[in-house]
Design an enzyme around this catalytic site. Structure first.
Site, short mmCIF file in Angstrom:
data_model
loop_
_atom_site.label_atom_id
_atom_site.label_comp_id
_atom_site.label_asym_id
_atom_site.label_seq_id
_atom_site.Cartn_x
_atom_site.Cartn_y
_atom_site.Cartn_z
N ASN A 83 -79.00 29.19 38.85
CA ASN A 83 -80.47 29.15 38.84
C ASN A 83 -81.02 30.29 38.01
OD1 ASN A 83 -82.39 31.16 40.46
ND2 ASN A 83 -80.39 31.18 41.49
N ARG A 84 -82.11 30.01 37.35
CA ARG A 84 -82.88 31.06 36.68
C ARG A 84 -84.36 30.84 37.02
NH1 ARG A 84 -80.52 28.36 31.97
NH2 ARG A 84 -82.00 26.91 31.01
N PHE B 204 -88.25 34.14 40.52
CA PHE B 204 -89.21 34.50 41.58
C PHE B 204 -90.46 33.61 41.53
CE2 PHE B 204 -87.90 39.28 42.14
CZ PHE B 204 -86.69 38.88 42.66
N SER C 268 -81.73 40.24 41.71
CA SER C 268 -81.80 38.95 41.02
C SER C 268 -81.61 39.17 39.52
CB SER C 268 -83.16 38.28 41.26
OG SER C 268 -83.32 37.16 40.41
N ASN D 290 -82.66 37.15 37.30
CA ASN D 290 -83.59 36.25 36.61
C ASN D 290 -84.97 36.83 36.34
OD1 ASN D 290 -81.63 34.16 36.63
ND2 ASN D 290 -82.13 33.78 38.78
N THR D 291 -85.20 38.09 36.72
CA THR D 291 -86.41 38.81 36.35
C THR D 291 -85.99 39.93 35.39
OG1 THR D 291 -87.57 38.33 38.42
CG2 THR D 291 -88.32 40.25 37.18
N LYS E 59 -80.68 43.98 49.30
CA LYS E 59 -79.82 42.92 48.79
C LYS E 59 -79.23 43.34 47.45
CE LYS E 59 -79.48 37.91 48.48
NZ LYS E 59 -80.14 36.63 48.83
N ASN F 135 -76.03 38.89 46.30
CA ASN F 135 -76.88 37.97 45.55
C ASN F 135 -76.00 37.14 44.60
OD1 ASN F 135 -79.24 36.81 44.36
ND2 ASN F 135 -80.35 38.72 44.63
#
Length: 343
Positions: free
Chosen positions: A116-117, A120, A179, A181-182, A221, A250
């Site tokens: 996944n990307r 948020f 994460s 993805n940010t 996390k 994560n």
């Protein structure tokens, strides 16, 4: 039934669209008299021996739903009927944001994994609060992050806004700096900025504590891609800031050993390829810290034995995400039964 009939049908369609369709279906069925009771009867294991107290909270069982599944707290009550002991919502940010461009969610069927990307994507912390006000007994964790456009030097402000807003509506907090993805978010895992962030939230925690309310547990996390040296830094940071514990782990940016065509997609990888690394991180943190803080184990739990392995490695609680999607709600029941067998 899920793996033989339901999953093959769902897996024909775009995973993000299926996610929202499934949410709508569960919500619809739960409104039909008796259906919630059927879910509870099929999947819940009610046994006092499963109850566990961790960082001052009592969990009816140690199996939780990881953040990312119910980002906006729209289905936590219905999901709890599948037998989860707790639900973690988020990641929530101060302002609503759409996340990254679609397509941004990919199944890797041959690997039992997901990339996944999402970035948020959420409707903002205030939107979630309106639904959390209706909570009646579900133990909730609040996973918080920063908006994409907020520079790292101002990240503390975003986390503080979410912390203050959610304080009265969640049972524990999770600080998500891991994460992939940010942009540049993982830089906040470095020792100096992370210590500053956690100390700021702990200070707020102490200010909110009073004779009626204890301080809320704050967890961190972390990514599975940290080196042993960085993990030792995490242990030092936890002990210095006196936060309640760690969630390990994560998603990963590693693509080692993958078979699926979708392995070329960017984003965070979750599922079976993460099973061993996540357990390694749990064991390392537990042993090197002399079990000085609780760990929630998450990453690649697709069977009851996977969960037991993480508990044996030092986790106090475990969480599901990709395993829940691939194996269905029967996995929750199987884990809780396996825990009882091992007592």
């Amino acid at each position: 039934m899920y793996k033989l009939l339901i999953r093959p049908i769902l897996f024909w369609f775009d995973p993000e669209k299926v996610h929202y369709f499934t949410f709508s279906l569960i919500r619809f069925l739960s409104k039909i008299p008796g259906f919630s009771s059927i879910f509870i009867l099929l999947y819940s294991v009610n046994d006092k021996r499963l109850e566990t107290e961790v960082f001052g909270l009592k969990f009816k069982n140690p199996v939780g739903l990881a953040a990312g599944f119910d980002k906006d707290a729209v289905l936590y009550k219905e999901l709890s009927n599948f037998g989860f002991g707790f639900i973690e919502i988020g990641t929530l940010t101060p302002k609503p944001q759409d996340g990254n461009p679609k397509k941004r969610l990919f199944r890797l069927k041959e690997d039992g994994a997901i990339i996944n990307r999402m970035g948020f994507n959420n409707k903002g912390v205030q939107s979630a609060i309106e639904r959390l006000k209706q909570n009646n007994g579900v133990l909730i964790g609040g996973n918080i992050g920063k908006n994409k456009l907020t520079p790292n030097e101002n990240a503390v402000d975003d986390y503080s806004i979410c912390f203050d807003a959610l304080y009265d509506y969640v049972d524990y907090f999770v600080v998500n700096v891991s994460s992939p993805n940010t942009p540049n978010l993982r830089e906040l895992q470095e020792k100096e900025p992370l210590t500053k962030l956690l100390q700021t939230l702990q200070s707020k925690n102490e200010q909110r504590k009073n004779s009626k309310n204890k301080a809320k547990p704050i967890l961190l996390k972390i990514a599975p891609d940290l080196t042993n040296e960085q993990l030792l830094d995490i242990i030092d940071i936890v002990n210095t800031t006196k936060i309640a514990g760690v969630i390990a782990t994560n998603t990963t940016i590693s693509r080692e050993g993958l078979q699926s065509e979708n392995k070329v997609e960017t984003g965070g990888l979750s599922g079976k390829p993460l099973t061993n690394r996540s357990t390694e991180v749990i064991r390392f943190l537990s042993e090197k810290s002399n079990k000085s803080f609780p760990i929630i184990g998450v990453g690649g739990i697709h069977s009851a034995q996977d969960a037991i392995d993480k508990l044996d490695a030092g986790a106090s609680l475990i969480q599901l995400y990709t395993g829940f999607i691939y194996e269905g709600p029967a996995l929750i029941k199987a884990i809780n039964k396996k825990i009882l067998e091992n007592l």
